[in-house]
Design a protein around this motif. Structure first.
Motif, short mmCIF file in Angstrom:
data_model
loop_
_atom_site.label_atom_id
_atom_site.label_comp_id
_atom_site.label_asym_id
_atom_site.label_seq_id
_atom_site.Cartn_x
_atom_site.Cartn_y
_atom_site.Cartn_z
N LYS A 74 54.75 46.73 15.30
CA LYS A 74 53.79 45.87 15.74
C LYS A 74 54.37 45.13 16.86
O LYS A 74 55.53 44.77 17.12
CB LYS A 74 53.35 44.59 14.84
N ARG B 143 53.42 43.12 21.07
CA ARG B 143 52.37 42.28 21.94
C ARG B 143 52.49 42.70 23.07
O ARG B 143 53.29 42.96 23.75
CB ARG B 143 52.69 40.80 21.88
N GLU C 141 47.68 42.51 20.22
CA GLU C 141 48.87 42.58 19.11
C GLU C 141 48.54 44.22 18.65
O GLU C 141 47.45 44.19 17.82
CB GLU C 141 48.97 41.55 18.13
N ASP D 7 52.78 31.88 19.21
CA ASP D 7 53.85 32.93 19.70
C ASP D 7 55.15 32.75 19.53
O ASP D 7 56.05 32.32 20.54
CB ASP D 7 53.43 33.35 21.12
#
Length: 451
Positions: A154, A156, A204, A340
């Motif tokens: 994953k 961002r 994301e 975040d």
């Protein structure tokens, strides 16, 4: 399967929720009637009030017919004794949560002598997850399939990324990377994207591929792919000790800031190659003096969640360090995820996930063909690995001709060790390991992907 869970704290409740949703028959034992009542009202589980060490209580919960007993009370000794009694009287598989580092050096002996199927140490599991993330700082999370030969990473998307405002088709053509973007999380929405889907800043994305090809993709993005050379850890508890030991084995320089003088002395003896600083890790001046601005990794793991959150936000404002935030409570995870904070580690989630992986492996031996299952994007997406049996209707048909249900994506095919990202002309064969990502939960067989 018939499963008994002893202890309905955060881990026990998480296990009861997930395992009951997967169709298992769950009985939960706990001394607290109110907790049992709340759990029984929320999920399809049977509550048994009493001490899990008692044979009579275990018998009431159905230990003689149970396939598995999971002991996750707050006491290591109670957990071990529960498993011993269940093993001797019911003959079922047993899993114990054991946290004390004293037992860690002897865990194989304890496991063998008590006949335990699995022992899980939450602090050690959390440290292992953190160490894995620090090997690949660009990742938010990393999940593995096929014994580590396929990864779901994953990531961002930054505002300056080459991915911004590009469709998946354009990204594939431009970067020529043999990976697949299998999910996109944008605000409150989660998508299984098609070729025309356009990536935006702050999305994301979850990327699936072999470790080598995933690494090559991130290099083309210009993302950080080399491990951190140094790490600052605030908080000197059990998890910090386990993490520091693993990172030093990787050649990473470690600095631990801990308030308690006695604990500092203990850490100095246990970790002679680490730098141990006695002081208040929430003191900004101390953090700056100890080189926070130059740190390549920053791990906030005090005993107070609010402190860890504020520490990570401060570190983000003054440094480019890879952030890892340790959070104990899971009730505010949606709010925390919106801040975040880099990679957020919930030890209770990790403990439950590791136990559930074992349960799924047991279930597989009883007839299911799900090898691995991860819940992604706050449980809104499932990534499943299936072993394709000879009578499966998906065999021998090009993927473009299969009547696949909406929001289903076949992400990877492992044919006798050869792993490929499939295209429309790819064909599934008997014995293949196939990874499917979907927003439709509750699949039990690969044929469930068909209309």
């Amino acid at each position: 399967m018939q499963i008994i869970i002893v202890g309905c704290g955060n881990v026990g409740a998480t296990l009861a929720e997930q395992l009951s949703s997967e169709g298992h028959n769950i009985a939960v034992i706990d001394m607290n009637r109110q907790k049992l009542q709340n759990l029984s009202n929320s999920y399809d589980v049977m509550g048994v009030n009493g001490n899990g060490v008692s044979f009579a209580v275990q018998k009431e919960a159905g230990v003689e017919q149970a396939h598995l007993l999971i002991a996750v009370t707050g006491s290591d000794e109670v957990n071990l004794l529960c498993c011993l009694i269940a093993r001797k009287t019911g003959g079922c598989h047993t899993i114990a949560r054991v946290r004390n580092p004293i037992y860690n050096m002897e865990i194989n002996y304890i496991k063998e002598e008590l006949g335990l199927s699995m022992v899980i140490n939450p602090e050690l599991a959390a440290a292992a997850e953190m160490a894995r993330l620090l090997k690949f700082p660009s990742a938010i999370t990393i999940d593995t399939f096929t014994k580590g030969r396929v990864e779901v990473v994953k990531y961002r998307v930054g505002e300056e990324s080459v991915l911004c405002d590009q469709s998946l088709q354009q990204i594939k053509s431009r970067l020529k990377a043999d990976i697949l973007i299998c999910t996109v999380e944008r605000g409150e929405d989660v998508y299984i994207p098609g070729g025309n889907f356009i990536i935006r800043a702050k999305d994301e994305i979850s990327i699936i591929g072999t470790p080598q090809k995933t690494l090559a993709f991130f290099k083309k993005l210009g993302a950080t792919v080399t491990r951190a050379r140094n790490a600052m850890i605030v908080g000197g508890g059990k998890t910090a000790y386990y993490l520091a030991r693993q990172l030093m084995d990787m050649g990473i320089q470690i600095k631990i800031i801990e308030l308690n003088k006695t604990r500092c002395e203990e850490l100095s003896e246990l970790l002679p190659k680490a730098t141990i600083i006695q002081g208040d890790g929430t003191d900004r001046n101390l953090l700056m003096q100890e080189g926070l601005m130059q740190a390549e990794a920053f791990v906030a793991m005090t005993n107070v969640d609010e402190e860890n959150i504020m520490l990570s936000l401060f570190a983000k404002s003054v440094s480019k360090a890879k952030l890892i935030t340790h959070v104990h409570r899971i009730s505010y995870d949606e709010i925390i995820d919106s801040l975040d904070l880099g990679s957020v580690i919930y030890p209770k989630y990790l403990t439950a996930e590791n136990i559930i992986k074992y349960v799924r492996a047991m279930d597989n031996s009883l007839g299911s063909n799900i090898e691995t299952l991860y819940r992604l994007n706050d449980n809104r997406v499932e990534a499943l690995e299936f072993c394709v049996k000879e009578d499966s209707p998906v065999i021998g048909v090009q993927l473009q001709n299969l009547p696949i249900r909406p929001n289903m994506l076949i992400c990877s095919i492992n044919h006798r060790g050869s792993i490929s990202i499939p295209g429309g002309q790819s064909v599934i064969r008997a014995g293949d390991m196939v990874i499917v990502v979907t927003t439709n939960t509750g699949l039990n067989d690969i044929k469930d992907i068909l209309k």
